[in-house]
Design a protein around this motif. Sequence first.
Motif, PDB file in Angstrom:
ATOM      1  N   ILE A 235       0.983  -1.185   0.142  1.00 17.05           N
ATOM      2  CA  ILE A 235      -0.064   0.053   0.024  1.00 17.05           C
ATOM      3  C   ILE A 235       0.984   1.108  -0.079  1.00 17.05           C
ATOM      4  CG2 ILE A 235      -1.782   1.303   1.333  1.00 17.05           C
ATOM      5  CD1 ILE A 235      -2.698  -1.316   2.482  1.00 17.05           C
ATOM      6  N   MET A 236       0.518   2.190  -0.840  1.00 14.85           N
ATOM      7  CA  MET A 236       1.364   3.428  -0.850  1.00 14.85           C
ATOM      8  C   MET A 236       0.282   4.628  -0.378  1.00 14.85           C
ATOM      9  SD  MET A 236       3.346   5.519  -3.941  1.00 14.85           S
ATOM     10  CE  MET A 236       4.636   4.280  -3.767  1.00 14.85           C
ATOM     11  N   LEU A 237       0.658   5.221   0.811  1.00  9.24           N
ATOM     12  CA  LEU A 237      -0.072   6.360   1.340  1.00  9.24           C
ATOM     13  C   LEU A 237       0.394   7.594   0.671  1.00  9.24           C
ATOM     14  CD1 LEU A 237      -0.169   5.166   4.893  1.00  9.24           C
ATOM     15  CD2 LEU A 237      -2.146   5.034   3.173  1.00  9.24           C
ATOM     16  N   ARG A 238      -0.372   8.468   0.001  1.00  5.02           N
ATOM     17  CA  ARG A 238       0.021   9.782  -0.600  1.00  5.02           C
ATOM     18  C   ARG A 238      -0.586  10.676   0.523  1.00  5.02           C
ATOM     19  NH1 ARG A 238       2.060   8.459  -5.834  1.00  5.02           N
ATOM     20  NH2 ARG A 238       2.609  10.579  -5.771  1.00  5.02           N
ATOM     21  N   GLY A 239      -0.212  11.992   0.402  1.00  2.00           N
ATOM     22  CA  GLY A 239      -0.748  13.004   1.099  1.00  2.00           C
ATOM     23  C   GLY A 239       0.430  14.005   1.746  1.00  2.00           C
ATOM     24  N   GLU A 240      -0.095  15.157   1.802  1.00  2.00           N
ATOM     25  CA  GLU A 240       0.620  16.343   2.297  1.00  2.00           C
ATOM     26  C   GLU A 240       1.305  15.932   3.813  1.00  2.00           C
ATOM     27  OE1 GLU A 240      -1.321  19.895   2.598  1.00  2.00           O
ATOM     28  OE2 GLU A 240      -1.804  19.630   0.095  1.00  2.00           O
ATOM     29  N   SER A 241       2.483  16.695   4.087  1.00  2.00           N
ATOM     30  CA  SER A 241       2.976  16.514   5.496  1.00  2.00           C
ATOM     31  C   SER A 241       1.993  16.978   6.499  1.00  2.00           C
ATOM     32  CB  SER A 241       4.288  17.343   5.489  1.00  2.00           C
ATOM     33  OG  SER A 241       4.638  17.317   6.832  1.00  2.00           O
ATOM     34  N   LEU A 420     -11.084  28.628  12.414  1.00  2.00           N
ATOM     35  CA  LEU A 420     -10.363  27.529  12.113  1.00  2.00           C
ATOM     36  C   LEU A 420     -10.812  26.920  10.693  1.00  2.00           C
ATOM     37  CD1 LEU A 420     -10.258  25.615  15.516  1.00  2.00           C
ATOM     38  CD2 LEU A 420      -8.614  27.404  14.432  1.00  2.00           C
ATOM     39  N   LYS A 421     -11.916  26.816  10.541  1.00  2.00           N
ATOM     40  CA  LYS A 421     -12.570  26.161   9.108  1.00  2.00           C
ATOM     41  C   LYS A 421     -11.973  27.064   7.933  1.00  2.00           C
ATOM     42  CE  LYS A 421     -16.668  23.921  11.162  1.00  2.00           C
ATOM     43  NZ  LYS A 421     -18.100  23.587  11.343  1.00  2.00           N
ATOM     44  N   MET A 422     -11.628  28.248   8.191  1.00  2.00           N
ATOM     45  CA  MET A 422     -11.360  29.235   7.045  1.00  2.00           C
ATOM     46  C   MET A 422     -10.096  29.230   6.756  1.00  2.00           C
ATOM     47  SD  MET A 422     -13.937  32.628   7.411  1.00  2.00           S
ATOM     48  CE  MET A 422     -15.797  32.321   7.273  1.00  2.00           C
ATOM     49  N   GLN A 423      -9.273  28.382   7.587  1.00  2.00           N
ATOM     50  CA  GLN A 423      -7.713  28.463   7.329  1.00  2.00           C
ATOM     51  C   GLN A 423      -7.032  27.438   6.251  1.00  2.00           C
ATOM     52  OE1 GLN A 423      -6.216  31.163   8.905  1.00  2.00           O
ATOM     53  NE2 GLN A 423      -8.121  31.511   9.766  1.00  2.00           N
ATOM     54  N   ALA A 424      -6.152  27.768   5.500  1.00  2.00           N
ATOM     55  CA  ALA A 424      -5.585  26.802   4.490  1.00  2.00           C
ATOM     56  C   ALA A 424      -5.028  25.647   5.269  1.00  2.00           C
ATOM     57  CB  ALA A 424      -4.855  27.608   3.503  1.00  2.00           C
ATOM     58  N   TRP A 425      -4.249  25.782   6.311  1.00  2.00           N
ATOM     59  CA  TRP A 425      -3.596  24.784   6.944  1.00  2.00           C
ATOM     60  C   TRP A 425      -2.656  23.864   6.257  1.00  2.00           C
ATOM     61  CZ3 TRP A 425      -3.986  25.726  11.795  1.00  2.00           C
ATOM     62  CH2 TRP A 425      -5.247  26.154  12.218  1.00  2.00           C
ATOM     63  N   PRO A 426      -1.365  24.596   5.801  1.00  2.00           N
ATOM     64  CA  PRO A 426      -0.520  23.930   4.974  1.00  2.00           C
ATOM     65  C   PRO A 426       0.161  22.881   5.628  1.00  2.00           C
ATOM     66  CG  PRO A 426      -0.054  26.083   5.490  1.00  2.00           C
ATOM     67  CD  PRO A 426      -1.358  26.048   5.883  1.00  2.00           C
TER      68      PRO A 426
END
Length: 537
Positions: A235-241, A420-426
Amino acid sequence: MNLDEIIINIDFEDRTGLGYEIFEVCEKNGIDKISMEVIPDQGMFIKMRAIEENKLTFLQDLKGIKGVNKISFRNYMPYESREHKLNTILNAISEGVVAVSENGEIQHINKLACKIFECASEEALGRGADELFGKNPPILETLQTGRSHRLIERKIRRNQKFIRILTSSDPIVDSKGNVIGAVATIKDFKDVEEIISKVDLKNGLTTFDDIIYQGSKMKYLIEMAKTVARGNSTIMLRGESGTGKELFARAIHMEGNRANAPFIAINCAALPDSLLESELFGYEEGAFTGALKGGKKGIFEQANNGTIFLDEIGEISPSVQVRLLRVLQEGTIRRVGGMKEVQVDVRIITATHRNLEEMIKKELFREDLYYRLNVIPLTILPLRERVEDIQPIAEHLLRKIAKKLGKKEVWLTTESINLLKMQAWPGNVRQLENVLERVMNMMDGQVITLQHFYDWTDLSTPILKAENHDGEEFTIRVPVNQQFPSMKEIVAQVEYQVLSHVLKEHNSSRKAGKILGVSNTTILNKMNALGITSTVK
């Protein structure tokens, strides 16, 4: 303190000429001064050769000087006390520490570094760093360039044998930013291997019940992950840090038929190639200098019948890629320096935030290995794409942080949740946790308001960016203040700004509808509801 030396501490009232008179008394009594130090609020300290014959006369002469209040004896000079404290701290650190001066001479070395380099501190102090570390050591490069180095492997020949170390170095800078020295930390290679091998195979494992969510997108992903967890395919899990890839890997392991076998996670980016290779595949006795007697099992052997999670798989070198491909194709490993093939039964889960497809094009990642690892790809969505999960995750994190800090449980206001819901959260969940922990450390009370976020974090009014018909960018400011508007009001204000901008360029309800993807009737109704006055065709 040397028995042939004494240290006196003179408490005095500062006045012109006092120091000169003290020196005159010393000269008159034939005092052999070794060192002197003056510290505000503590007085003058003089270290001298021991005196017996005229000791009383000397002390009486000192007391007779105007401004001298008190004379006492000390065991250490202040600088010696500071040096002693520094050495105590350095010797308590679980890594070797070496500090060099501006000209590259060794100024400090702790006991562990002496043990690793097999030398006494007296041998090392005052010598050049290259005499200890060998030719062109990283610490001298740091001294010359001001750049830090991390976990560089070096082999040093000393006392007719090789010492294998990992060293990191950082510059020491003054208040003006000038490099005035450098400090290196040293790890014995054998100790690093031992630490990595001490993996708790059971603790810290997570089930899917521990993953916090309430939205349909995550529900679908978790149901899919539960289904594939029951098989044995890679399985390969992809996603941002920060999206929780290791959390998913642990949950997949616990959901499958290998739950009672070992789960071992390793960050491929955290170790140099040589160490990563020996940790994954093990080594035979005598494979390299410092190899343990009898050799050592690698992680593949330790995790037999279980699961290995290889985080940051995109960081492995071509040589490790070849060896990993062999494991996937043949189901066998060969230890470093060995000839025997060892059969292993291990499920592999990998994770990466890098674009492996682009790396393949640049010949940085093997295409055949990619297809072996990417049998079942699962992409974990960033927080900004599952806004509905932010509130339950934040509330869960607050409970966790409160327990960690020993504080009472706190709550978020409705306005704070909306912010909190309006933030981009990089940085995703990891960033959200850091923000909440910062606020909890700073605040009093049990309710987190908008003002707390404005005062102590970088959260701010979000700005939406859009493009007009000609490709020119313009911004839409979402109103967020202490008296937070309702979501309905926010949507209405955003619609007003967008519609006004489009109608300014295209005075036609049909064109505006086409651009915004709605009918001209919807445009007219919105204009009426929002109070937009414009003559449209």
